[in-house]
Design a protein around this motif. Structure first.
Motif, mmCIF file in Angstrom:
data_model
loop_
_atom_site.group_PDB
_atom_site.id
_atom_site.type_symbol
_atom_site.label_atom_id
_atom_site.label_comp_id
_atom_site.label_asym_id
_atom_site.label_seq_id
_atom_site.Cartn_x
_atom_site.Cartn_y
_atom_site.Cartn_z
ATOM 1 N N CYS A 232 8.205 -16.562 73.333
ATOM 2 C CA CYS A 232 9.565 -16.838 73.821
ATOM 3 C C CYS A 232 10.538 -16.452 72.699
ATOM 4 O O CYS A 232 10.257 -16.687 71.519
ATOM 5 C CB CYS A 232 9.703 -18.320 74.157
ATOM 6 S SG CYS A 232 11.400 -18.834 74.507
ATOM 7 N N CYS B 18 12.019 -20.301 71.595
ATOM 8 C CA CYS B 18 11.068 -21.213 70.954
ATOM 9 C C CYS B 18 9.845 -20.410 70.544
ATOM 10 O O CYS B 18 9.904 -19.191 70.449
ATOM 11 C CB CYS B 18 10.720 -22.372 71.888
ATOM 12 S SG CYS B 18 9.683 -21.934 73.293
ATOM 13 N N CYS C 160 11.631 -18.521 77.769
ATOM 14 C CA CYS C 160 10.634 -19.201 78.605
ATOM 15 C C CYS C 160 11.263 -20.247 79.525
ATOM 16 O O CYS C 160 12.418 -20.635 79.347
ATOM 17 C CB CYS C 160 9.561 -19.856 77.726
ATOM 18 S SG CYS C 160 10.066 -21.420 77.000
ATOM 19 N N CYS D 50 12.738 -23.448 77.881
ATOM 20 C CA CYS D 50 14.040 -23.233 77.237
ATOM 21 C C CYS D 50 15.149 -23.059 78.284
ATOM 22 O O CYS D 50 16.263 -23.538 78.101
ATOM 23 C CB CYS D 50 13.989 -22.022 76.317
ATOM 24 S SG CYS D 50 13.011 -22.336 74.824
ATOM 25 N N ARG E 147 14.928 -26.849 71.188
ATOM 26 C CA ARG E 147 15.679 -27.071 72.430
ATOM 27 C C ARG E 147 16.703 -28.185 72.307
ATOM 28 O O ARG E 147 17.688 -28.201 73.028
ATOM 29 C CB ARG E 147 14.708 -27.314 73.597
ATOM 30 C CG ARG E 147 13.915 -26.058 73.964
ATOM 31 C CD ARG E 147 13.162 -26.198 75.265
ATOM 32 N NE ARG E 147 11.924 -26.940 75.104
ATOM 33 C CZ ARG E 147 10.755 -26.395 74.784
ATOM 34 N NH1 ARG E 147 10.658 -25.097 74.612
ATOM 35 N NH2 ARG E 147 9.670 -27.128 74.657
HETATM 36 ZN ZN ZN Z 1 11.049 -21.095 74.926
#
Ligand code: ZN
Length: 368
Positions: free
Chosen positions: A4, A7, A24, A27, A302
């Motif tokens: 991702c 992340c 992703c 997220c 996040r």
């Molecule tokens: Zn992510």
């Protein structure tokens, strides 16, 4: 391996999806929570639900809450009792290979004024199921995870409490199926499909009698229909912020951290119930190439508390750390020799991602 772009979750995570920018689903959901979810409306739904069950009877409990003594379930219990004015019954399924700090945290939580029952399913049966799941699925926590669902529903039926509140809906929260994203309550079928990966605990009836499996089997459909419970997740009603839960549990409910950082990661205040969780994470690493640290940095990124660059350094340093200090306990618990135990790990290590060097699995990929 593809990761991702926000992340550190790699494409090997089951049910992960990336958008065109390589972000992703976990997220994207984190962003959606900030911009699109109508939390006010969802809070009203929670109030309605609580109104429906609050004081429905003068002496019975209003709702049933699975708790571990960890930050998240303690937070939910606190909110249900103190903010929603409910009279909850907290239920803990005794985990195998408990960690001292986890035991203390649960006691600290109860001492803060909660009604609580401890359920200890037959440890010999638990151990056999755990060993079977460790060998045949690489899931040493399976027996416990099943019982946290099934025994909660058994208790709800036994005690006639038709309202069950779980913590987070992990699939939506951490990047899995988003089927329940818009659902305040879910049904028994979802519980089986999502939480047990579609595995019906009835498969163990070939080994044990139904009586022995009491806490691992769901109530019958008849019992369930009669109770007709509302099954909800707190994360539907309020933005799920683990760090906030940690702060509240520390301030109000006596939560203690582990003296050192947990194995395979940098933090010291999450998942401190059982040492089998460390094995679970190590197996996840061997199967998919991401471990406990990758999960933790995702949560911190996040919530806006970590840069990806920092996360990458941490993941390279801690992800996939071998739970050396617990290996002896695992061998005793599963009644296995080191050779038998290693054979299970060898079986689950993805040979496209790992190579055995000096008897240990070493990654052939570099997180980036
Ligand atoms: Zn992510």
């Amino acid at each position: 391996m593809k990761y991702c772009t926000r992340c550190m979750m790699p494409e090997t995570r089951p049910r992960i999806v990336y958008n065109d920018q390589g972000v992703c689903n976990a997220c994207l959901w984190a962003e959606e929570k900030k911009t699109e979810v109508d939390w006010k409306a969802r809070w009203c739904e929670l109030e309605e639900l609580c109104d429906k069950y609050r004081s429905r009877n003068t002496y019975k409990f209003d709702c049933i809450l699975p708790v571990s003594g960890g930050k998240d379930s303690s937070y939910v219990a606190y909110m249900m009792k103190e903010k929603m004015g409910m009279h909850p019954l907290c239920v803990t399924l005794k985990p195998p290979l408990e960690i001292d700090v986890g035991v203390r945290n649960l006691q600290n939580f109860i001492n803060c004024g909660y009604d609580h029952i401890h359920i200890t399913p037959n440890p010999q049966v638990a151990r056999k199921i755990a060993k079977e799941a460790f060998i045949s699925q690489g899931q040493p926590l399976h027996a416990w995870i099943i019982s946290v669902q099934t025994a909660i529903f058994r208790s709800a039926v036994l005690l006639d409490i038709p309202f069950v509140m779980f913590g987070e809906e992990g699939e939506t929260e951490y990047g899995g199926t988003t089927k329940l994203k818009e659902e305040a309550c879910y049904g028994l079928e979802d519980s089986i499909n999502i939480y047990l990966s579609g595995l019906d605990p009835r498969k163990y009836t070939s080994w044990f009698s139904e009586k022995e499996l009491y806490w691992w089997l769901y109530p019958s459909m008849d019992e369930f229909r009669r109770l007709n419970p509302s099954i909800a997740h707190w994360s539907y009603f309020e933005n799920w912020e683990s760090y906030k839960h940690y702060l509240l549990a520390k301030e109000k409910l006596g939560l203690e951290e582990t003296p050192q950082r947990c194995i395979g990661t940098y933090n010291n205040f999450a998942q401190t119930d059982t040492t089998l969780y460390d094995l679970h994470c190590y197996l996840m690493y061997l199967k998919f190439g991401f471990g406990r640290c990758s999960q933790d940095v995702g949560i911190d990124i996040r919530r806006g508390a970590m840069m990806r660059r920092q996360a990458l350094t941490l993941v390279k340093k801690y992800d996939g750390e071998y739970p050396q200090s617990y290996i002896k306990d695992y061998l005793t618990y599963f009644d296995m020799t080191m050779k038998e135990f290693d054979a299970v790990l060898d079986h689950y290590a993805d040979k496209n991602l790992f190579k055995k060097i000096n008897g240990k699995w070493a990654p052939t990929f570099t997180p980036h």
